[in-house]
Design a protein around this motif. Structure first.
Motif, mmCIF file in Angstrom:
data_model
loop_
_atom_site.group_PDB
_atom_site.id
_atom_site.type_symbol
_atom_site.label_atom_id
_atom_site.label_comp_id
_atom_site.label_asym_id
_atom_site.label_seq_id
_atom_site.Cartn_x
_atom_site.Cartn_y
_atom_site.Cartn_z
ATOM 1 N N LEU A 1 -17.377 43.213 -14.377
ATOM 2 C CA LEU A 1 -18.546 42.597 -14.998
ATOM 3 C C LEU A 1 -19.799 42.876 -14.177
ATOM 4 O O LEU A 1 -20.842 43.261 -14.719
ATOM 5 C CB LEU A 1 -18.341 41.096 -15.156
ATOM 6 N N GLY A 2 -19.710 42.690 -12.869
ATOM 7 C CA GLY A 2 -20.861 42.958 -12.008
ATOM 8 C C GLY A 2 -21.322 44.399 -12.106
ATOM 9 O O GLY A 2 -22.526 44.679 -12.213
ATOM 10 N N ALA A 3 -20.374 45.329 -12.082
ATOM 11 C CA ALA A 3 -20.717 46.754 -12.155
ATOM 12 C C ALA A 3 -21.278 47.124 -13.530
ATOM 13 O O ALA A 3 -22.217 47.919 -13.630
ATOM 14 C CB ALA A 3 -19.490 47.604 -11.841
ATOM 15 N N ALA A 4 -20.691 46.546 -14.579
ATOM 16 C CA ALA A 4 -21.152 46.848 -15.940
ATOM 17 C C ALA A 4 -22.587 46.351 -16.149
ATOM 18 O O ALA A 4 -23.419 47.051 -16.727
ATOM 19 C CB ALA A 4 -20.220 46.208 -16.969
ATOM 20 N N LEU A 5 -22.880 45.157 -15.662
ATOM 21 C CA LEU A 5 -24.235 44.622 -15.802
ATOM 22 C C LEU A 5 -25.224 45.411 -14.940
ATOM 23 O O LEU A 5 -26.382 45.613 -15.326
ATOM 24 C CB LEU A 5 -24.256 43.143 -15.425
ATOM 25 N N GLY A 6 -24.766 45.869 -13.779
ATOM 26 C CA GLY A 6 -25.603 46.707 -12.932
ATOM 27 C C GLY A 6 -25.930 48.029 -13.606
ATOM 28 O O GLY A 6 -27.039 48.556 -13.465
ATOM 29 N N ALA A 7 -24.963 48.558 -14.355
ATOM 30 C CA ALA A 7 -25.210 49.797 -15.096
ATOM 31 C C ALA A 7 -26.136 49.545 -16.277
ATOM 32 O O ALA A 7 -27.012 50.358 -16.588
ATOM 33 C CB ALA A 7 -23.891 50.385 -15.582
ATOM 34 N N ALA A 8 -25.956 48.393 -16.918
ATOM 35 C CA ALA A 8 -26.743 48.077 -18.115
ATOM 36 C C ALA A 8 -28.227 47.928 -17.811
ATOM 37 O O ALA A 8 -29.077 48.331 -18.610
ATOM 38 C CB ALA A 8 -26.206 46.792 -18.757
ATOM 39 N N ILE A 9 -28.547 47.356 -16.661
ATOM 40 C CA ILE A 9 -29.958 47.100 -16.352
ATOM 41 C C ILE A 9 -30.737 48.389 -16.095
ATOM 42 O O ILE A 9 -31.970 48.390 -16.131
ATOM 43 C CB ILE A 9 -30.079 46.140 -15.148
ATOM 44 N N CYS A 10 -30.024 49.470 -15.860
ATOM 45 C CA CYS A 10 -30.690 50.764 -15.634
ATOM 46 C C CYS A 10 -31.035 51.471 -16.945
ATOM 47 O O CYS A 10 -31.736 52.481 -16.929
ATOM 48 C CB CYS A 10 -29.795 51.658 -14.776
ATOM 49 N N HIS A 11 -30.529 50.954 -18.064
ATOM 50 C CA HIS A 11 -30.855 51.531 -19.369
ATOM 51 C C HIS A 11 -32.160 50.950 -19.891
ATOM 52 O O HIS A 11 -32.431 49.757 -19.700
ATOM 53 C CB HIS A 11 -29.737 51.235 -20.385
ATOM 54 N N PRO A 12 -32.970 51.733 -20.560
ATOM 55 C CA PRO A 12 -34.196 51.193 -21.182
ATOM 56 C C PRO A 12 -33.827 50.096 -22.173
ATOM 57 O O PRO A 12 -32.886 50.254 -22.956
ATOM 58 C CB PRO A 12 -34.800 52.410 -21.898
ATOM 59 N N TYR A 13 -34.578 48.993 -22.126
ATOM 60 C CA TYR A 13 -34.275 47.878 -23.018
ATOM 61 C C TYR A 13 -34.922 48.117 -24.380
ATOM 62 O O TYR A 13 -35.966 47.569 -24.713
ATOM 63 C CB TYR A 13 -34.739 46.552 -22.418
ATOM 64 N N ILE A 14 -34.287 48.977 -25.146
ATOM 65 C CA ILE A 14 -34.723 49.298 -26.506
ATOM 66 C C ILE A 14 -33.634 48.784 -27.444
ATOM 67 O O ILE A 14 -32.496 49.249 -27.385
ATOM 68 C CB ILE A 14 -34.918 50.811 -26.682
ATOM 69 N N THR A 15 -33.993 47.823 -28.290
ATOM 70 C CA THR A 15 -32.977 47.148 -29.102
ATOM 71 C C THR A 15 -32.940 47.603 -30.548
ATOM 72 O O THR A 15 -32.177 47.069 -31.346
ATOM 73 C CB THR A 15 -33.204 45.626 -29.074
ATOM 74 N N SER A 16 -33.755 48.581 -30.913
ATOM 75 C CA SER A 16 -33.704 49.132 -32.265
ATOM 76 C C SER A 16 -34.034 50.611 -32.209
ATOM 77 O O SER A 16 -34.747 51.079 -31.317
ATOM 78 C CB SER A 16 -34.682 48.406 -33.203
#
Length: 230
Positions: free
Chosen positions: A108-123
């Motif tokens: 979970l920690g690693a997955a969230l760490g990876a997620a925050i590096c992605h641009p927050y584009i929701t559409s």
């Protein structure tokens, strides 16, 4: 990657474990995978880990494959992959086997760490620049039985996934320990610039979690006291 995704559900357990490990490695060199691949992979991973009698090493291998899947999914925040992975990892923080609980927290920690590096584009932008194919609505309430406001940034979405299960009244000691371990893994994995940018927010969320836990425990104590008086 398609072949490895199918082999995750192979009949032989050793082959399943190897397929999960190879799948995670293949993702790192894939250059990114689309929605169809990540949906099929997550479906197979959840099926395998949820099978009755699944051995510890297989459950650990499945959980360890989740962070690379998050890291290498294209247009990540237009999907609900982060929420789905968080739900899966949180569930196995209550696993009877300590190695599985630890793997779930670290994943979970690693997955969230990876997620925050992605641009927050929701559409996704459609023709003419109009928004099309919006992501499934973020609903921590649906996952954790408590409604939350729609997040406006990646750090808000991530914080909700960490805090909400932690303060649930039904949360076990093992789950809260797992969330704490995941939080540590997440912050340790952040680059220095990201850590400096989000430090104030993370401290505030940690305090929010502690206050929420105190209120939850107080509610339990008052409930027990009320039953005794009756």
């Amino acid at each position: 990657i398609t072949l490895l995704t199918k082999l995750i559900r192979a009949n032989e357990v050793p082959l399943r474990v190897t397929a999960c490990t190879a799948f995670a490695s293949a993702l790192a060199g894939s250059g990114g995978v689309g929605k169809g691949v990540h949906e099929e992979a997550l479906k197979n991973l959840r099926h395998v880990i949820g099978e009755r009698g699944a051995p510890v090493d297989l459950r650990v291998a499945v959980l360890s494959a989740c962070p690379p899947l998050v890291e290498n999914t294209e247009q990540l925040w237009t999907t609900d992959l982060v929420e789905q992975v968080a739900t899966l990892c949180t569930k196995y923080m209550d696993d009877p086997a300590a190695p599985v609980r630890h793997a779930a927290a670290d994943a979970l920690g690693a997955a969230l760490g990876a997620a925050i590096c992605h641009p927050y584009i929701t559409s996704i932008k459609g023709k003419g620049g109009k928004a099309a194919a919006p992501k499934p609505k973020f609903d921590a309430g649906k996952m954790f039985e408590k409604k939350k406001a729609e997040p406006t940034s990646a750090i808000e979405a991530i914080s909700s996934l960490l805090v909400t299960p932690f303060v649930r009244q039904q949360a076990t000691r093992e789950l809260r320990l797992g969330i704490s371990r995941a939080f540590v893994a997440f912050t340790r994995g952040l680059s220095q610039p990201l850590l400096e940018r989000y430090a104030e927010h993370l401290v505030a969320q940690q305090l929010k979690g502690n206050v929420g836990l105190l209120l939850t425990n107080r509610g339990r104590a008052e409930g027990r006291s009320g039953r005794k008086k009756i």
